[in-house]
Design an enzyme around this catalytic site. Structure first.
Site: not given
Lengths: 500, 150, 500, 150
Positions: C116, C200, C235, C294
């Site tokens: 990430k 973040e 999530h 993908r």
């Protein structure tokens, strides 16, 4: 919009309509005969009412019983589906008298388009091309002879009141004309209680191409493009597609046919959905055939390509809403093709095959739509037509649609009765079909040149033998219940025993 | 142990030591993995024995038990007589032949109506009508003999 | 094009890929673990190979076994599906070494986008907007404090190697920062063997909107529009749609997000299909989140709206074909929405519910697509994730798609195990959902305000009681087999006894 | 004859002369037409009796035979003790409580892993732990008691 609608039909189309009603949050009322107490449309509907014994003459064709059910269930409107009472002007009028909306055109429009000769005359006057032929019944043999000579042989005799090929005769030479009129007339008399026949030019190897039209109560009328339905057996369509592979190469033909269809619709003051059928020859000439004043069996192919829900559209129109689009909003995207899956045996002259469905595996996945009226354990009654389901595939191109249809057919299993599933797989593999070389002669020609399937590979025989042996052992074990059979280690049921 | 299984008349020998994987995945539905290939085979008992269906093809199957020596090959149905049976339940609309008639291949014998269709039962080989059991108007079940040919 | 392709996956996605292969007339090779011997993907594939015991670490994640199966079955290419080895650069490289085409981007692209933090840096350099935050792992607490202050609280800690919410912590005030970094880091270490976390900015009530991209081997790159996947629980996405109700009102946003996604793809020399995920706030600002290298679980909604078959497209790209369209050929029509139907119990904290499926009725009909991996009698194993099927509906407008999805859910029956089917019906009926007011907080908020279902109407109780009584009588009759129970005339099984 | 059927604890009296139509359309699936409305009801036997499902709703049902006078109303499960059982097969990852602990509503008791998810079993009412049967690492079946509360 209506709050309660009765569905005066059965089978897959009743299920289709119940689904549309549920999506629109309208309460659905099914009707059923004795044979259909456990039918899928009854199971899925919100309400249901018994309307009589199994023969359709005593149930689904009984105007009185259906109106009684509608009143009892406080239905504001009735959707007739296709077949049964859907093109019956008297039923449409009786609904109006009872204060119930008939979801379809007015009784007057139905009447004006119901007789083939009347519709033909209306079409001609409206400026739509018709097959050269007689406007009046061919009763006077001298006038019939003169007309046939003027049209040019071969000619076709057709019943004025008819359909489904009854009262139809092809005449190749003048010498056969008189006898043929006599035969056709008596057959028509028997079938329709109306012996009138008329004369038409024979269009050799024609394509059957039809235009879907839609109109509202405010004079707005549009066409939704064509469907090609050339694949027919005994005048019954078996595969339909949108667009037509012939018209797809000729955009001007769609516009011209659409305009011809709308001329006829305007002349009949048509509203709601309808289909104007044409024959087309290989020179792209097209001739008006007849109008179906109701939802067409094959409407899903138009839905998949235009993106409209035609049953919902019928309901909106009947409820007094204006068409939510104009002609220029209509766009055709990709290709859709439908197979009519029926309880009939292609290996035995397509004999009907009613009976109990033992196993059912229905296909799904990308590009596949199935409109079905059956379920595992359902006994397909012998009282109604053999249509079980419509399998429809969409693809960006015709070839993709065909491949998806083939894939879906390969997954589709209906056991306990015979169906035409495997027959469709043969047709969809035929080079002429894949090339789009279609005509109403296609199916008879295909049947004549159809080859027996190649012998299976020896390994398939072995696999079948192994499954049969396992089944035999299972049955014996169940029966004996004592003493394990020594069928070898590969017969062990369950998991993980693959060892090669 | 070796087993004999007849598949559409072809005799297949199955060795119980043969390597493969056979699993019943649903009632009467078997998944067979053989030499890497995957087959799905549906079996059902019919009046004449066991019937298999794979990818739209049908197979007539007969399993012979190696320990049951009393049971020989199933004898064929007598070839001298032929029973013309109704393939589906329906109503006899018309009988087209009489006892004693000589019939040709493809000649219509009886018209049966079912599912809104009239279906003509035809002779599959030439012969002579020795018995007519069908009556116009009568309701018949699947498998009922309508006409006997010789 | 390839003649033989191995599918290195299981469940609905393996079935989806086998279907595409069949449509393209490519021989499909399934692999399976012990638990999956009788799985649908094995039944539908042309060939199948056992690759180990049930735990995925011993089967679906075993690179060596999968390559062995591929060689044995002479596969020219491997489709990895999603999950398992699909984003494993080492697997992609091992395929290349074995001379087998990996259907997906190059190992190098996967590596560059797999971490990430690396992907974030690449995105920032390429000029795509990223959530304000740290470029490096937050190891030094002083620098972390300074950065958090600069970004402004609340901030989010995220695992560099992670996903699925593990190692994630929200920090509202500076006093909590140090402890939160410690906790997040140790959780990340346990879950991913990598304790690195970064900081973040918290986007409040963000929408999850992602862009589907496609590129070929010749540098052609296009985007296929967005999907909104804001409905998530823990999530995990549960409902996805295309277009996004937010973006649909802002056409410039689709163009801007598409361009940002393509910048990232170009920078990573990306080919084949991929998804660039963004968070969007209510001011239509959007921030890069991550790239999924993908096929995405929710790819069907894009297929229904664009008309492309994304799995077939993946195969064509991998076989060296150029993209068959350019950006301007891509058009979005109507609305598609997907529900992820899972074996879990919404009435019991969404506990997984593996086990045997006793009855299965799958919906079909207009506008409905079902990508399923199960069948009646199948035992859902406890070894894998609980996704059973994806139910997708298309409609001309969002409202139509929702109504069709509702209708399809009302027909969908899976008994024997618990599923979230009824839960979806509640969500799809929620006024906020219908208004398109979505965010990743939607599901938790909904669960908090969810009301118990209203008491059933007394008549429904009576109907249930009648069915139960009939069932009881049937069971007793079967058991006793002698002496008919006098359950009253309405209990008579069969037809025609409705008399009211 | 009158029958008593309990539906989610509500007692319904069914008169065998009552007019309605009930047909079993598939095994365990009943179509009920009552006062014009059509219901499809799926019944299955569970460990605790009969369970019905209609349109996504579940009902617990008990049929009382009017001729079987020996059978009284089913007694409720004792309200003093509560067994916390595994809702699905899986593996115990962690045990969060010990015998004697007081627990609050919503407090985590045991973490069970199945289908790639860790699931925390929570207390649905306050109480005290009187028995812990779960062991970390142990495989458990659906319905196995993990913890007993009082």
């Amino acid at each position: 919009m209506f709050a309660r609608v009765l569905v005066a039909n059965r089978g897959e189309i009743a299920v289709r309509i119940v689904r549309a009603l549920r999506e629109m949050k309208i309460r659905s009322i099914a009707v059923f005969s004795d044979a259909d107490r456990g039918a899928l449309h009854v199971r899925l509907a919100d309400e249901a009412e018994h309307i009589g014994p199994s023969p359709s003459g005593e149930s689904y064709l009984r105007v009185d019983r259906i109106l009684e059910a509608a009143k009892k269930h406080r239905a504001e409107a009735i959707h007739p589906g296709y077949g049964f009472l859907s093109e019956n002007a008297g039923f449409a009028a009786a609904c109006a008298e009872a204060g119930i909306v008939f979801i379809g055109p007015s009784p007057d429009s139905i009447r004006r388009l119901g007789s083939k000769t009347a519709a033909r005359m209306l079409a001609k006057q409206a400026g739509a091309p018709v097959v050269p032929g007689s406007e009046e019944p061919a009763t006077d043999i001298e006038r019939a002879r003169a007309l046939a000579r003027q049209i040019g042989y071969p000619v076709l005799l057709k019943a004025a009141a008819g359909g489904g090929g009854k009262g139809m005769r092809r005449v190749d030479v003048e010498g056969e004309l008189e006898a043929a009129i006599r035969d056709a007339s008596s057959e028509a008399e028997r079938a329709f209680q109306n012996g009138e026949v008329y004369i038409e030019k024979v269009i050799e190897k024609p394509r059957h191409i039809e235009i879907q039209i839609a109109g509202d109560h405010y004079g707005n009328l549009v066409h939704l493009g064509e469907r090609e339905c050339s694949l027919q057996r005994r005048h019954q369509k078996i595969i339909e597609e949108c667009p037509s592979p012939f018209v797809a190469k000729r955009p001007e033909m769609r516009a011209a046919m659409g305009e011809a269809a709308l001329k006829i619709a305007r002349a009949a003051a048509y509203d709601n959905l309808g289909t104007v059928e044409f024959l087309a020859d290989d020179q792209a000439n097209f001739y008006f055939l007849e109008v179906n004043t109701r939802l067409q069996v094959e409407h899903p192919v138009t839905e998949l390509v235009t993106g409209f829900d035609l049953v919902q559209l019928q309901l909106r129109i009947a409820a007094g809403q204006a068409l939510p689009f104009t002609q220029k909003d209509i766009a055709w995207r990709g290709w859709a093709m439908e197979c009519r899956v029926s309880a009939e045996d292609p290996e035995n002259q397509f004999f009907p095959s009613p009976g109990k469905i033992r196993q059912l595996r229905e296909p799904s996945g990308p590009g596949v739509r199935l409109d079905s009226g059956v379920y595992p354990g359902w006994t397909v009654p012998l009282d109604y037509d053999p249509l079980l389901a419509k399998l429809v595939a969409w693809g960006a191109e015709r070839n993709t649609a065909v491949q998806r249809l083939q894939r879906a057919l390969s997954e589709y299993v209906i056991s306990g009765i015979q169906t035409n599933i495997a027959f469709f797989r043969e047709i969809l593999d035929d080079p002429e079909f894949l090339a789009g070389s279609l005509s109403t002669e296609f199916v008879p020609d295909f049947l004549a040149r159809r080859k027996p399937l190649a012998e299976p590979a020896p390994q398939l025989d072995t696999a079948v033998a192994m499954a049969a042996l396992a089944h035999f052992q299972n049955a014996r074990e169940r029966a004996a219940s004592a003493g394990k059979a020594d069928a070898g280690r590969w017969l062990t049921e369950g998991r993980g025993q693959l060892l090669r | 142990m070796k087993w004999q299984v007849a598949v559409n008349g072809r005799s297949i020998e199955i060795d119980s030591e043969q390597l493969a994987s056979v699993t019943q995945v649903e009632p009467g539905v078997y998944s067979v993995l053989l030499d890497g290939a995957s087959y799905e085979i549906r079996l059902s008992e019919t009046s004449s024995g066991l019937s298999a269906e794979v990818g739209g093809r049908r197979f007539e199957v007969e399993v012979r038990d190696p320990r049951d020596t009393s049971r020989g090959t199933r004898t064929q149905l007598g070839s001298g007589r032929q029973n013309i049976a109704a393939p589906m339940p329906g109503k006899v609309v018309r009988v087209l032949v009489n006892v004693g008639d000589a019939v040709d291949v493809g000649q219509g014998l009886v018209v049966v109506e079912a599912m809104k269709m009239q279906n003509e039962m035809k002779a599959s080989r030439p012969g002579r009508v020795i018995e007519v059991r069908a009556l116009a108007g009568q309701t018949v079940g699947a498998g009922d003999t309508l006409v006997v040919l010789e």
